[in-house]
Each structure stands twice: as C-alpha cells, then as structure tokens.
Design an enzyme around this catalytic site. Structure first.
Site, PDB file in Angstrom:
ATOM      1  N   ASP A  71     -47.185  18.314  42.891  1.00  0.00           N
ATOM      2  CA  ASP A  71     -47.293  18.671  44.512  1.00  0.00           C
ATOM      3  C   ASP A  71     -48.843  18.481  44.803  1.00  0.00           C
ATOM      4  O   ASP A  71     -49.812  19.127  44.136  1.00  0.00           O
ATOM      5  CB  ASP A  71     -46.724  19.817  44.803  1.00  0.00           C
ATOM      6  CG  ASP A  71     -46.200  19.972  45.913  1.00  0.00           C
ATOM      7  OD1 ASP A  71     -47.452  20.550  46.585  1.00  0.00           O
ATOM      8  OD2 ASP A  71     -45.267  19.954  46.499  1.00  0.00           O
ATOM      9  N   GLU A 107     -49.254   7.028  54.306  1.00  0.00           N
ATOM     10  CA  GLU A 107     -48.102   7.440  54.701  1.00  0.00           C
ATOM     11  C   GLU A 107     -47.322   8.453  53.890  1.00  0.00           C
ATOM     12  O   GLU A 107     -46.192   8.178  53.763  1.00  0.00           O
ATOM     13  CB  GLU A 107     -47.266   6.128  54.912  1.00  0.00           C
ATOM     14  CG  GLU A 107     -47.908   5.234  56.002  1.00  0.00           C
ATOM     15  CD  GLU A 107     -46.843   4.084  56.199  1.00  0.00           C
ATOM     16  OE1 GLU A 107     -45.682   3.962  56.022  1.00  0.00           O
ATOM     17  OE2 GLU A 107     -47.496   3.057  56.590  1.00  0.00           O
ATOM     18  N   GLN A 132     -41.426   6.225  40.444  1.00  0.00           N
ATOM     19  CA  GLN A 132     -42.386   5.583  40.803  1.00  0.00           C
ATOM     20  C   GLN A 132     -43.529   5.516  39.972  1.00  0.00           C
ATOM     21  O   GLN A 132     -44.286   4.878  39.601  1.00  0.00           O
ATOM     22  CB  GLN A 132     -43.056   5.959  42.387  1.00  0.00           C
ATOM     23  CG  GLN A 132     -42.358   5.411  43.222  1.00  0.00           C
ATOM     24  CD  GLN A 132     -42.701   5.889  44.717  1.00  0.00           C
ATOM     25  OE1 GLN A 132     -43.410   6.749  44.810  1.00  0.00           O
ATOM     26  NE2 GLN A 132     -42.720   5.131  45.616  1.00  0.00           N
TER      27      GLN A 132
END
Length: 462
Positions: free
Chosen positions: A298, A316, A275
């Site tokens: 992270d 999401e 991505q």
C-alpha cells in the site's frame, strides 16, 4: 482463479429473458435488488417518469417507448425502452445506479450506447432542477463503509477489479497492457486561465478516430500512443540514466520497463497479485529484472521505508485513493521525493462543483466496477498540495479527448472478443456490465464531463 458467482437475477433483451451462465469465472456482481412493490416505489417511479421525460425533451436524442412507439427527445442517438415501467421504477428508487441497472436487466438498450450516453453526460448538472439537486444527499446511496479506501479495505477494492483475470484484460488492451488513457498525438495548444488551470496548462490536440479492419485487433498506433503517454510522463519526471524512480500502481509493468530502459532503477508498488505476477514475468523477459523491484505494498507503507526517490510517477491511481486520504497521499509523495525531484501523475478528474456535490456517494461504477473509487478535481489537487505539502502543480496536459478515443477502441475490441471472454468463464451479464462501463466512461470524456491530465509537481523552491 475462481470467482464466486452470487448474481441470480436475469436480464432481458428484445428476444426475451436470458439467464446468466454459471461459468467458473463469473464476476462476483452485487445482486440486482428486486423492485419492491408498494406506495414508495409507485410514487418515486411517477416522479422519475416526469423528470426523465422533461429532461429528454430538451436533449438531442430519440427515446422510443415500447410497446406504444411513443417518441421523446429532439432527435439523435436512439434509446429503446423495452420495459418503461421498470426503468422508471429503478430510476425512482436508485437514481443513476438504477438507470444503469435497468440497462443490465435489458429494460432499455441503445445500439450506439456511448453516443447516446454522451448527450445527457454533457448536461448532467442541469438535467434535474436545482430544487431537487439539493435533495441529492438524502436520496443518493452512501458509499458502503467496507469500500472506503482505508489500508484495511484497499487490497480488496483493488482485487475486485484488477485481479479478475490477466487473460481478460489482454483480450482488449494492446500489447503494452496499458490500462489508462493513450496519447495519440503530443501536439497541444495553450489553455486559457480559469477554473482548473494550474501551472503551465496545455490541451492536447484531439485525435482522429481510426479503426483496424478486424475489430478484434487494435490499429498499430494504439501501442505507439501508449508508449508516447508513458514517455511524456517519464520526461516530465526527469527520468534518465541513474534516476531513482518510484512508481505507485504497477499495472502490468510497461512504465517500469520503459523507465529501466533509460537506465533508471525502479521501485514499483501494487496491491494486485495478478498484476504483480505478470509484471514480474514481463520485466524478467525484458532482461531488466536487475533494475526493477515490484512489491505488493500500500502506498501508505512507503513512509516507513525511509527511502527517497528522484522521480515519482503514478498513472491513474489517485482515483482509488478516496477523498478522505488525498492529504495522506500527497504528504507521502512529498516525504519520499528527494531534493530536486519531480512528480508526474496521470489523473482522471471531474469538475470541482460536481466533485463537491457527489463526494461520499455511491455510483454505478463504484457498485459494479471500482469499489471505493472517487475522482478529484484539478482544483482540489492544487488546494491539497498547497495546504499540506511543499509540492506545487507546475504543469498540466489536458487530454480527455484522447481517453474518449482510447475507450472507444477498448469497447469495440471487447465486444468483438465476446466468444473469448465467455470462454474464460465470464457470462453474458458480465459482458453487459463491462460494455456499459466502457461506453459510460467514453461518454464522460467525449462530453467533457470527465477529463484526464498529466500533472507535473515540483517543490516551490525549484
């Protein structure tokens, strides 16, 4: 990218067994455990058979057992049991995971898979008697330790799904490459107060299902609906010219691009290498590379940067955080949000009682699609933020019906792109896993068992 193939079992259709192909991109699926013969399997299968038939007898479905032709249920979407004994054995030994695995092997099928699954999903909490529900913790598999969403594990969990292939996702997503619920209509009505109500609570007007004449293509309104979803989040977060934006979970870059077009500067973080690469390329192609930085990071590492932002947005991503780390997640949002800033989240949620009942267990979705994932309730988001942060939920737009429609369109297009999926190196088992995943998810939202909301958070003093 080559994906290791370790699935060697076969599944059967009405036309007989089919062996998965050995394509170079075949998903690294967990092996379907063979059904161990013996007393335990026989007893659990007999119990599962009685429970299944008792549940189906109360449902508006039709279940046809082959080869006898016995029909169960009150009439409705049709499920065909090609190998009933296998379904009952898998259901008895592995519960709902076994139910899904019996679909993968072809032990049962349904022409309208989402339509069939929607019926039991609406009453999932009452299908099994309360006395047996209390035994759930003793029979439900626990989430494997290596799937817990720790800093050490999260990169692998994310990669398992999002690094499959950008080309794969492009086959069924629209041109914005948005892999989250669209918002087909911004009209809404106020929701009543009650469990799950927080802040200003609105419910989006359900969309009208529409289809492109060519199932390989989306109707033009899908991209518009995805843009509408993103723009509402940016509006809720107060993103305008000069706003410093943090996005947690980059996706393929569409939200960052739309925020940058407003004149914002965007720092977006992701754990997906695939991505990140495509998002950077799309951002560069839009001419906005000077306004957007994409980083492989992270969310927990944001605390050490010392940076603050006027707006934090995340679509999401909370579903991958894990219930043990919800407090950590919201404390970090609180830490990086500048005074006067706002947070806008899009979150898939489940009822609070079901969340408590299923916490810590493994699901079919965890095993085959999203390792480590677990859905919060709106109530627990409100509770955690009140107890551990200065943030408060001040607004909610509930839009579960829009996710059901989004998933219906994704599934329709995915199935229509079968040849293209196989040409990428994925196999027939992968097709069956993903059709079940998309239909299973659609059923969750269509039944109301699952929901998705845009949540706005601000500090209590604002």
């Amino acid at each position: 990218m080559t994906l290791e193939k370790n699935h060697t079992d076969h599944y059967a259709t009405e036309h007989g067994p089919i062996l998965p192909s050995a394509g170079p991109r075949s998903q690294s699926l967990p092996a379907l455990e063979p059904l161990a013969p013996g007393l335990r399997t026989a007893v659990s299968a007999a119990v599962a058979k009685r429970l299944f038939r008792a549940a189906v007898a109360r449902l508006a479905v039709t279940v046809v057992e082959e080869p006898t032709g016995r029909r169960l249920g009150q009439g409705g979407p049709v499920m065909r049991l090609h190998r009933p004994d296998e379904l009952y054995a898998r259901l008895g030994r592995h519960g709902l995971i076994g139910f899904g695995e019996a679909y993968l092997t072809g032990a049962w099928d349904a022409e309208d898979l989402a339509g069939f699954l929607t019926v039991p999903a609406a009453g999932i909490a009452t299908l099994v008697p309360d006395s047996l529900q209390r035994l759930r913790a003793f029979v439900t598999p626990r989430m494997p330790g290596h799937h817990r969403s720790t800093e050490a594990n999260s990169r692998a969990n994310v990669s398992h799904h999002y690094d499959l292939s950008n080309d794969l996702f492009a086959l069924f997503l629209d041109e914005t490459l948005s892999y989250s619920s669209a918002l087909f209509d911004t009209s809404s009505t106020p929701a009543g107060t009650g469990p799950g109500s927080v802040g200003e609570h609105l419910v989006a007007t359900p969309p009208e299902p529409t289809d492109s004449p060519d199932p390989r293509l989306h109707s033009p309104d899908v991209a518009d609906a995805q843009a509408r979803k993103i723009d509402r989040l940016l509006d809720e977060a107060g993103v305008t010219d000069g706003t410093r934006v943090l996005e947690i979970g980059t996706g393929w870059g569409e939200l960052a691009i739309r925020a940058a077009r407003r004149g914002a500067t965007v720092h977006t973080v992701t754990l997906s290498v695939e991505q990140l690469e495509l998002a950077e390329a799309r951002i560069a192609a839009s001419g906005l590379a000077g306004r957007v930085s994409v980083e492989l990071m992270d969310y927990r590492s944001l605390a050490a940067t010392g940076a603050t932002y006027d707006a934090v947005v995340s679509v999401e991503m909370i579903e991958a955080v894990g219930h043990e780390f919800w407090g950590t997640y919201f404390r970090i949002l609180d830490q990086v949000l500048a005074p006067g800033g706002r947070v806008a989240l899009q979150a898939i949620t489940m009822p609070h009682d079901r969340m408590l009942a299923t916490r810590g267990g493994q699901t079919w979705i965890n095993k085959y699609v999203f390792p480590g994932g677990f859905l919060p309730s709106v109530e627990v988001i409100d509770q955690v933020t009140r107890e551990e942060t200065t943030l408060r939920v001040v607004g909610q737009l509930e839009m579960g019906s829009h996710y059901a429609e989004t998933l219906r369109r994704w599934d329709r297009r995915f199935l229509a792109q079968r040849d293209a999926v196989l040409a990428l190196g994925f196999d027939e088992m992968f097709m069956r896993v993903w059709h079940f995943y998309l239909a299973y998810s659609q059923a969750g939202f269509a039944s109301g068992y699952l929901n998705v909301s845009q949540l706005t958070l601000a500090r209590e003093t604002q």
